[in-house]
Scaffold this motif. Structure first.
Motif: not given
Length: 276
Positions: A43-67
């Motif tokens: 699934d790593i090479l699956n475009r749908g998984w890549q899109l979903a993973a990128a969206t989830q990572i970006v949505d939570r991206g501000i939390i480590p920066l605050m930490g």
């Protein structure tokens, strides 16, 4: 006494900031890793998984920066109260690891920008091809239906019903006058009602014309649905590209700025030697 209490309070505040910062960093990183894990290795090479993973990572991206910000603030509080935070071994300095994580996250988010934009472009391309395929199938089914005897029988039945309705109006002058004044009655039908008084064949010509236009109307409906679907897909793709792409770029700038600036202030680029 007041100075001692102030120093103790600052120490507690600094420790709290560090603990909260570390928890935010670790929990957010763990959350991103768990949510973005593929069901299978392929699934790593699956475009749908890549899109979903990128969206989830970006949505939570501000939390480590605050930490990281809270963690560094905790060290700043210690420094402002005179607490020594120097480390002889850079590998044991918590600031170093926090800034290193910040730099790595910045590079990851920077790489996500072109990757996500390319994936959304390819996803849109595939979706448009699928729409064209579905429209082609719908048009083929429609053409086959138009040539069938069942469709012709339905057309004749529809013509018969409309002929009966219009004939009833022609026989009742009151209803006919009301129909001619009604804004809901199409102009073409009003013209036929008026012409039918002098030309009985006008009604047959009108019904025949309507029957011939039915297949064209069905084709237009298919094309209209196609255009609406394409518009929805393009809008969704554009919104995803802008939202996730810009957010990822901003996060990359923030992480890289914090990480590289902090590491440089610690003298890390100079092979671990601190500035004198």
């Amino acid at each position: 006494m007041k100075a001692t209490n102030s120093r103790q309070f600052s120490s507690v505040a600094a420790r709290t900031l560090k603990v909260v910062g570390i928890i935010l960093i670790l929990s957010a990183l763990l959350d991103c890793i768990v949510l973005s894990l593929p069901g299978e290795t392929s699934d790593i090479l699956n475009r749908g998984w890549q899109l979903a993973a990128a969206t989830q990572i970006v949505d939570r991206g501000i939390i480590p920066l605050m930490g990281i910000a809270l963690l560094m603030t905790g060290f700043w509080v210690d420094s402002s109260t005179g607490v020594s935070i120097e480390r002889h071994n850079i590998w044991l300095d918590l600031r170093f690891w926090a800034l290193l994580v910040s730099s790595l996250l910045g590079l990851i988010y920077l790489c996500l920008v072109p990757l996500h934009l390319n994936n959304t472009r390819l996803e849109l391309k595939d979706a448009l091809v699928q729409v064209d395929r579905e429209v082609g199938q719908a048009e083929g089914q429609l053409e086959a239906q138009i040539k069938s005897d069942q469709f012709k029988a339905q057309i004749e039945q529809l013509k018969s019903q409309r002929r009966s309705q219009i004939a009833a109006l022609l026989q009742d002058e009151g209803k006919m006058a009301q129909a001619l004044k009604s804004p809901e009655v199409p102009k073409e039908l009003k013209a036929v009602l008026q012409e039918s008084k002098n030309d009985p064949k006008a009604l047959d010509k009108f019904l025949e014309q309507q029957a011939q236009e039915l297949p064209n109307q069905a084709r237009k409906e298919i094309q209209t649905r196609k255009q609406q679907k394409e518009k929805e897909l393009r809008t969704r793709s554009r919104n995803s590209s802008l939202q996730t792409g810009i957010s990822s770029l901003l996060l990359a700038i923030g992480y890289i700025t914090v990480g590289w600036t902090g590491l440089r202030s610690m003298g890390i680029p100079r092979f671990g030697r601190r500035k004198s």
